[in-house]
Scaffold this motif. Structure first.
Motif, mmCIF file in Angstrom:
data_model
loop_
_atom_site.group_PDB
_atom_site.id
_atom_site.type_symbol
_atom_site.label_atom_id
_atom_site.label_comp_id
_atom_site.label_asym_id
_atom_site.label_seq_id
_atom_site.Cartn_x
_atom_site.Cartn_y
_atom_site.Cartn_z
ATOM 1 N N THR A 43 -17.323 77.563 22.526
ATOM 2 C CA THR A 43 -15.925 77.174 22.334
ATOM 3 C C THR A 43 -15.256 78.222 21.452
ATOM 4 O OG1 THR A 43 -16.667 75.728 20.531
ATOM 5 C CG2 THR A 43 -16.149 74.677 22.642
ATOM 6 N N LEU A 44 -14.421 79.065 22.047
ATOM 7 C CA LEU A 44 -13.709 80.118 21.334
ATOM 8 C C LEU A 44 -12.262 80.156 21.807
ATOM 9 C CD1 LEU A 44 -16.227 83.118 21.263
ATOM 10 C CD2 LEU A 44 -15.177 82.037 19.274
ATOM 11 N N ASP A 45 -11.346 80.079 20.841
ATOM 12 C CA ASP A 45 -9.910 80.103 21.154
ATOM 13 C C ASP A 45 -9.557 78.965 22.114
ATOM 14 O OD1 ASP A 45 -7.332 80.966 20.930
ATOM 15 O OD2 ASP A 45 -7.508 82.564 22.410
ATOM 16 N N TYR A 79 -15.284 87.275 27.065
ATOM 17 C CA TYR A 79 -15.370 85.854 27.417
ATOM 18 C C TYR A 79 -14.816 85.016 26.260
ATOM 19 C CZ TYR A 79 -18.685 87.663 30.861
ATOM 20 O OH TYR A 79 -19.274 88.378 31.874
ATOM 21 N N CYS A 80 -14.056 83.974 26.612
ATOM 22 C CA CYS A 80 -13.563 83.023 25.607
ATOM 23 C C CYS A 80 -13.200 81.724 26.319
ATOM 24 C CB CYS A 80 -12.361 83.588 24.844
ATOM 25 S SG CYS A 80 -10.905 83.918 25.869
ATOM 26 N N GLY A 81 -12.621 80.780 25.581
ATOM 27 C CA GLY A 81 -12.224 79.498 26.153
ATOM 28 C C GLY A 81 -13.206 78.391 25.848
ATOM 29 N N THR A 82 -13.170 77.348 26.656
ATOM 30 C CA THR A 82 -14.037 76.191 26.431
ATOM 31 C C THR A 82 -15.334 76.274 27.215
ATOM 32 O OG1 THR A 82 -12.943 74.977 28.212
ATOM 33 C CG2 THR A 82 -12.066 74.689 25.988
ATOM 34 N N ILE A 138 -19.083 90.118 18.605
ATOM 35 C CA ILE A 138 -18.421 88.894 18.138
ATOM 36 C C ILE A 138 -17.104 89.283 17.488
ATOM 37 C CG2 ILE A 138 -18.650 86.815 16.740
ATOM 38 C CD1 ILE A 138 -20.841 87.071 18.876
ATOM 39 N N PHE A 139 -15.997 88.719 17.972
ATOM 40 C CA PHE A 139 -14.675 89.060 17.453
ATOM 41 C C PHE A 139 -13.863 87.779 17.243
ATOM 42 C CE2 PHE A 139 -16.165 92.524 20.104
ATOM 43 C CZ PHE A 139 -15.985 93.638 19.286
ATOM 44 N N THR A 140 -13.350 87.584 16.038
ATOM 45 C CA THR A 140 -12.407 86.487 15.769
ATOM 46 C C THR A 140 -11.283 87.017 14.893
ATOM 47 O OG1 THR A 140 -13.523 85.702 13.755
ATOM 48 C CG2 THR A 140 -14.266 84.765 15.851
ATOM 49 N N ASP A 141 -10.088 86.432 15.061
ATOM 50 C CA ASP A 141 -8.974 86.811 14.200
ATOM 51 C C ASP A 141 -8.848 85.807 13.055
ATOM 52 O OD1 ASP A 141 -7.827 84.540 15.248
ATOM 53 O OD2 ASP A 141 -6.387 85.585 16.513
ATOM 54 N N LYS A 142 -7.795 85.924 12.283
ATOM 55 C CA LYS A 142 -7.571 85.001 11.169
ATOM 56 C C LYS A 142 -6.347 84.135 11.397
ATOM 57 C CE LYS A 142 -5.142 88.542 8.480
ATOM 58 N NZ LYS A 142 -5.107 89.277 7.182
ATOM 59 N N LEU A 177 -20.234 80.025 19.200
ATOM 60 C CA LEU A 177 -21.143 79.995 20.342
ATOM 61 C C LEU A 177 -22.593 79.921 19.907
ATOM 62 C CD1 LEU A 177 -22.724 82.991 20.878
ATOM 63 C CD2 LEU A 177 -20.344 83.666 21.115
ATOM 64 N N CYS A 178 -23.372 79.363 20.829
ATOM 65 C CA CYS A 178 -24.827 79.399 20.750
ATOM 66 C C CYS A 178 -25.315 79.787 22.142
ATOM 67 C CB CYS A 178 -25.392 78.050 20.322
ATOM 68 S SG CYS A 178 -27.207 77.975 20.319
#
Length: 382
Positions: free
Chosen positions: A289-291, A327-330, A355-359, A374-375
């Protein structure tokens, strides 16, 4: 995980034992002394692990004489070198680290840290040609980001930050027991690394990872430049073996959210005779689950701009079909808007997961699932 290879010879220790001497018939004397020498290598102590560990039951130490262990403020825990040495365990609550295989613990471990004051460790090289540190989080629980819906962008309440010459390392928080990091400390003999814990009062709705306690027990292992088990350049995590599991920091089965401002590479050592890696979502967790507040279902490539993972040159089938990178989403899927997870195959070595995430705080419907991270399970394919 990479097996820890101890290659350091810190000093050579001589123990001298007096033995009865006598003269031969020809008048020649046998030596009166027997000298026993052993190297100061890694040893398995008799000291049990406390709290939650990453699979080990006893601590590692360094083989010294009993007097040397005492001089270095170590804890004797069993024999080594065929009984001639003491397996000396080093535990530091704050300050300087000068021994290999040292454990960093919060004051009062295995209980929680009682005072919310900053804690700093300085890791000094035990040999001039040390170039990598490995941090194994045998126990790691501090405050994670507030809430579970990424309402603060994944900003940590507490933080653990590592600084080293020339390294750009992400700050982490939350629940990270069983995780690890490799730190490039550089080739200069006097280089050091700093590990700093900062704490703040919890915000409303903040989570504490898997517990409500600030506890940590981190093993620090030092590696020379010539060690064959060292990771490739730019790898914060390095996995080996035919199969394994990759988790983002602060990912657990409980309610959690991914951490803000992450930018690092998880690398997997390619085994001989194997040319592809297949990734699947962990079956025992809500594994991807990302973004999610703005994306329902799977998103790929240009559809992923804020929080995403990158597996360059991957596809749904090994060596077949359109290549995808982000890749992102649910859901994890090569097809945009797909509502189911599928396996992803990467046949373009070297094998890395970025691995990339913003703030930025996610905005969207409250009913969307938490943006946990993610796992992934991976296995190598011939």
């Amino acid at each position: 995980m990479v097996p820890l290879r101890q290659t350091f010879v810190l000093a050579t220790v001589a123990l001298v034992f007096l033995i009865p001497g006598y003269l031969c018939n020809d008048g020649k004397a046998f030596p009166l002394f027997n000298v026993v020498q052993f190297d100061n290598t890694v040893c398995t102590s008799s000291m049990a692990m406390s709290g939650m560990s990453s699979g080990t039951t006893t601590r590692n130490g360094t083989c010294y004489t009993e007097s040397e262990c005492q001089t270095r403020n170590g804890l004797p825990a069993g024999k080594c070198a065929s009984g001639f040495g003491i397996c000396c365990v080093f535990i530091v609550n704050a300050g300087a680290v000068t021994q290999n295989n040292t454990y960093l613990q919060n004051l009062g471990f295995s209980g929680p840290l009682m005072a919310a004051t900053a804690v700093t460790y300085t890791i000094n090289k035990v040999e001039p040609d040390v170039c990598f540190l490995r941090l194994d989080f045998d126990t790691f629980n501090i405050m994670g980001p507030a809430g579970t819906m990424e309402t603060t962008g994944g900003t940590c309440d507490d933080t653990m930050t590592v600084t080293a010459p020339g390294a750009n390392l992400p700050s982490i928080c939350g629940s990270n027991t069983g995780q690890h990091m490799y730190i490039d400390i550089g080739k200069t003999a006097m280089n050091t690394a700093m590990i700093n814990f900062m704490f703040m009062a919890p915000a409303m709705g903040a989570t504490m990872g898997m517990t409500s306690m600030r506890t940590w027990d981190i093993k620090v292992t030092q590696f020379k430049f010539s060690d064959p088990g060292n990771p490739p350049p730019g790898c914060l995590q390095y996995h080996s073996g035919m199969a394994g599991r990759i988790r983002t920091f602060n990912y657990d089965a409980m309610a959690s959210t991914h951490i803000a401002s992450q930018n690092y590479q998880v690398c997997i050592r390619q085994e001989p005779g194997y040319s592809c890696i297949q990734y699947t979502v962990c079956a025992d967790m809500t594994g991807f689950t990302l973004d999610v507040a703005t994306i329902a279902g799977a998103a790929v490539d240009t559809g992923c701009t804020s929080d995403f993972i990158e597996i360059s040159g991957s596809s749904a089938l090994c060596n077949q079909g359109t290549l995808t990178s982000r890749y992102c989403g649910t859901n994890l899927n090569t097809a945009a808007m797909a509502m189911a997870d599928t396996s992803i195959c990467d046949c373009t070595a070297p094998f890395r997961v970025g691995i990339f995430t913003d703030k930025m705080a996610d905005t969207g419907v409250a009913a969307m699932p938490a943006s946990k991270g993610l796992c992934l399970e991976y296995k190598q394919l011939p």
